[in-house]
Write a protein that holds these residues in place. Structure first.
Motif, PDB file in Angstrom:
ATOM      1  N   ARG A 169       0.858  -1.182   0.000  1.00  0.00           N
ATOM      2  CA  ARG A 169       0.000   0.000   0.000  1.00  0.00           C
ATOM      3  C   ARG A 169       0.895   1.233   0.000  1.00  0.00           C
ATOM      4  NH1 ARG A 169      -5.214  -1.816   1.448  1.00  0.00           N
ATOM      5  NH2 ARG A 169      -6.018   0.307   1.638  1.00  0.00           N
ATOM      6  N   ILE A 170       0.482   2.262  -0.741  1.00  0.00           N
ATOM      7  CA  ILE A 170       1.151   3.561  -0.735  1.00  0.00           C
ATOM      8  C   ILE A 170       0.095   4.614  -0.429  1.00  0.00           C
ATOM      9  CG2 ILE A 170       2.363   5.290  -2.115  1.00  0.00           C
ATOM     10  CD1 ILE A 170       3.719   3.125  -3.634  1.00  0.00           C
ATOM     11  N   GLY A 171       0.237   5.287   0.703  1.00  0.00           N
ATOM     12  CA  GLY A 171      -0.761   6.280   1.093  1.00  0.00           C
ATOM     13  C   GLY A 171      -2.153   5.707   1.177  1.00  0.00           C
ATOM     14  N   GLY A 172      -2.275   4.463   1.616  1.00  0.00           N
ATOM     15  CA  GLY A 172      -3.565   3.814   1.733  1.00  0.00           C
ATOM     16  C   GLY A 172      -4.083   3.199   0.450  1.00  0.00           C
ATOM     17  N   VAL A 173      -3.358   3.368  -0.674  1.00  0.00           N
ATOM     18  CA  VAL A 173      -3.788   2.832  -1.967  1.00  0.00           C
ATOM     19  C   VAL A 173      -3.173   1.447  -2.171  1.00  0.00           C
ATOM     20  CG1 VAL A 173      -3.773   3.167  -4.471  1.00  0.00           C
ATOM     21  CG2 VAL A 173      -3.981   5.145  -2.943  1.00  0.00           C
ATOM     22  N   PRO A 174      -3.982   0.421  -2.395  1.00  0.00           N
ATOM     23  CA  PRO A 174      -3.407  -0.913  -2.651  1.00  0.00           C
ATOM     24  C   PRO A 174      -2.628  -0.915  -3.968  1.00  0.00           C
ATOM     25  CG  PRO A 174      -5.758  -1.050  -2.111  1.00  0.00           C
ATOM     26  CD  PRO A 174      -5.458   0.392  -2.362  1.00  0.00           C
ATOM     27  N   VAL A 175      -1.460  -1.531  -3.947  1.00  0.00           N
ATOM     28  CA  VAL A 175      -0.625  -1.614  -5.147  1.00  0.00           C
ATOM     29  C   VAL A 175      -0.011  -3.006  -5.255  1.00  0.00           C
ATOM     30  CG1 VAL A 175      -0.032   0.845  -5.267  1.00  0.00           C
ATOM     31  CG2 VAL A 175       1.371  -0.696  -3.883  1.00  0.00           C
ATOM     32  N   MET A 176       0.294  -3.375  -6.484  1.00  0.00           N
ATOM     33  CA  MET A 176       1.075  -4.571  -6.775  1.00  0.00           C
ATOM     34  C   MET A 176       2.521  -4.150  -6.941  1.00  0.00           C
ATOM     35  SD  MET A 176       0.923  -6.829 -10.302  1.00  0.00           S
ATOM     36  CE  MET A 176       1.383  -5.429 -11.347  1.00  0.00           C
ATOM     37  N   TRP A 199       5.567  -0.120  -8.478  1.00  0.00           N
ATOM     38  CA  TRP A 199       4.418  -0.159  -7.576  1.00  0.00           C
ATOM     39  C   TRP A 199       3.216   0.350  -8.380  1.00  0.00           C
ATOM     40  CZ3 TRP A 199       9.197  -0.350  -5.842  1.00  0.00           C
ATOM     41  CH2 TRP A 199       9.494  -0.908  -4.584  1.00  0.00           C
ATOM     42  N   ILE A 200       2.271  -0.534  -8.692  1.00  0.00           N
ATOM     43  CA  ILE A 200       1.216  -0.237  -9.664  1.00  0.00           C
ATOM     44  C   ILE A 200      -0.148  -0.449  -9.005  1.00  0.00           C
ATOM     45  CG2 ILE A 200       0.273  -0.833 -11.927  1.00  0.00           C
ATOM     46  CD1 ILE A 200       3.077  -2.056 -12.558  1.00  0.00           C
ATOM     47  N   ASP A 201      -1.027   0.561  -9.133  1.00  0.00           N
ATOM     48  CA  ASP A 201      -2.348   0.441  -8.519  1.00  0.00           C
ATOM     49  C   ASP A 201      -3.293  -0.348  -9.418  1.00  0.00           C
ATOM     50  OD1 ASP A 201      -3.423   2.151 -10.463  1.00  0.00           O
ATOM     51  OD2 ASP A 201      -3.383   3.915  -9.175  1.00  0.00           O
ATOM     52  N   ALA A 202      -4.552  -0.475  -8.975  1.00  0.00           N
ATOM     53  CA  ALA A 202      -5.518  -1.331  -9.671  1.00  0.00           C
ATOM     54  C   ALA A 202      -5.841  -0.833 -11.073  1.00  0.00           C
ATOM     55  CB  ALA A 202      -6.800  -1.446  -8.843  1.00  0.00           C
ATOM     56  N   ASP A 203      -5.625   0.461 -11.327  1.00  0.00           N
ATOM     57  CA  ASP A 203      -5.918   1.040 -12.638  1.00  0.00           C
ATOM     58  C   ASP A 203      -4.691   1.115 -13.544  1.00  0.00           C
ATOM     59  OD1 ASP A 203      -8.615   1.506 -11.919  1.00  0.00           O
ATOM     60  OD2 ASP A 203      -8.028   3.350 -10.879  1.00  0.00           O
ATOM     61  N   GLY A 204      -3.581   0.547 -13.111  1.00  0.00           N
ATOM     62  CA  GLY A 204      -2.351   0.622 -13.891  1.00  0.00           C
ATOM     63  C   GLY A 204      -1.538   1.866 -13.622  1.00  0.00           C
ATOM     64  N   GLY A 205      -1.895   2.631 -12.604  1.00  0.00           N
ATOM     65  CA  GLY A 205      -1.135   3.838 -12.275  1.00  0.00           C
ATOM     66  C   GLY A 205       0.165   3.504 -11.570  1.00  0.00           C
ATOM     67  N   LEU A 206       1.254   4.114 -12.000  1.00  0.00           N
ATOM     68  CA  LEU A 206       2.569   3.890 -11.399  1.00  0.00           C
ATOM     69  C   LEU A 206       2.791   4.914 -10.296  1.00  0.00           C
ATOM     70  CD1 LEU A 206       5.291   2.381 -11.470  1.00  0.00           C
ATOM     71  CD2 LEU A 206       6.064   4.070 -13.156  1.00  0.00           C
ATOM     72  N   LEU A 207       2.937   4.429  -9.050  1.00  0.00           N
ATOM     73  CA  LEU A 207       3.091   5.321  -7.907  1.00  0.00           C
ATOM     74  C   LEU A 207       4.522   5.362  -7.373  1.00  0.00           C
ATOM     75  CD1 LEU A 207      -0.159   4.573  -5.856  1.00  0.00           C
ATOM     76  CD2 LEU A 207       0.196   6.112  -7.784  1.00  0.00           C
ATOM     77  N   ARG A 208       5.300   4.331  -7.680  1.00  0.00           N
ATOM     78  CA  ARG A 208       6.698   4.301  -7.216  1.00  0.00           C
ATOM     79  C   ARG A 208       7.502   3.462  -8.195  1.00  0.00           C
ATOM     80  NH1 ARG A 208       7.125   2.229  -1.363  1.00  0.00           N
ATOM     81  NH2 ARG A 208       6.469   4.388  -0.927  1.00  0.00           N
ATOM     82  N   PHE A 209       8.757   3.859  -8.364  1.00  0.00           N
ATOM     83  CA  PHE A 209       9.665   3.141  -9.252  1.00  0.00           C
ATOM     84  C   PHE A 209      11.016   3.031  -8.566  1.00  0.00           C
ATOM     85  CE2 PHE A 209      13.159   3.654 -12.368  1.00  0.00           C
ATOM     86  CZ  PHE A 209      13.000   2.477 -13.095  1.00  0.00           C
TER      87      PHE A 209
END
Length: 247
Positions: A169-176, A199-209
């Motif tokens: 999770r990043i900022g409460g957002v679940p990520v793979m 770090w990719i959220d359910a919509d394919g958004g990249l939050l960390r690399f």
């Protein structure tokens, strides 16, 4: 299979910037596994989702020997241009402003005033990007390539050596959390994981690399918060846009 085609998340020409590593078993972590088709779809969207943001905020930490460089700024993924403040924790610590694009870097050394909306008109120094010899330049170039104008090929990713690592999770957002495809010279069955992490959220958004650069053991990390477009970047110094810019 075309090996270059499956290495889409980090272009093949940039894979040499990352260090070689071998997976180290961790009894507390789940075993890496192949991507499911749904996970491959999410991973294939990651760079396209970044590109669709246009301009976004980025905070990165880059290990370089016994120093750590912190970058705080913005990247225009459609225009392939970045603008940021750098802080180097070397002794004595240093700060500077940087503009960069695939041609090179313009830096304004000994800066003390944060990241201004209107950069100074003079005092800039220029050098070509040296990604194969400088960890900072490697990360600057990789940041520009986190955006792509089309999704990657999910079927090729699913068949590649990209791996699911865990849920987070990043900022409460679940990520793979997924490892990107490995180095082109990795022998089959070597257990070597790629030297990039997404770090990719359910919509394919990249939050960390993350990436291991050159011979560094520590990871360079870029945070890409989900915010609205950060607006247009200020124009770079003229020398960075001339045909005779550093090559």
């Amino acid at each position: 299979m075309n090996r270059r085609a499956v290495l889409a998340l980090v272009p093949a020409s940039l894979l040499a910037l990352t260090a070689c590593s071998r997976a180290v078993p961790d009894s507390k972590a789940p075993a890496p596994r192949r991507l499911t088709s749904e996970e491959a779809d999410r991973m294939a969207l990651a760079r396209f989702a970044v590109y669709r943001r246009g301009t976004g905020e980025v905070t990165a930490t880059i290990p370089s020997g016994d120093r750590t460089i912190t970058l705080t700024g913005r990247v225009d993924w459609r225009g392939h241009h970045g603008y940021a403040e750098l802080r180097d924790d070397a002794a004595p610590p240093a700060r500077e402003l940087v503009h960069w694009n695939p041609l090179g870097v313009a830096d304004h050394p000994r800066w003390t005033g944060g990241l201004p909306d209107r950069p100074p008109a003079s005092g800039w120094e220029f050098h070509p990007l040296r990604p194969h010899s400088a960890a900072l330049d490697s990360m600057l170039l990789l940041l520009l390539h986190l955006g792509a104008d089309r999704p990657d090929n999910a079927q090729l990713l699913a068949r590649s050596d990209a791996r699911w690592l865990r849920e987070d999770r990043i900022g409460g957002v679940p990520v793979m959390v997924a490892a990107g495809p490995g180095a082109a010279d990795a022998p089959a069955g070597s257990g070597r994981l790629g030297n990039t992490r997404y770090w990719i959220d359910a919509d394919g958004g990249l939050l960390r690399f993350q990436a291991r650069l050159g011979g560094e053991v520590r990871w360079a990390t870029a945070e890409l918060p989900r915010t609205r477009s950060a607006g247009a970047l200020p124009a770079p110094p003229e020398q960075l846009t001339r045909p005779t810019a550093p090559r």
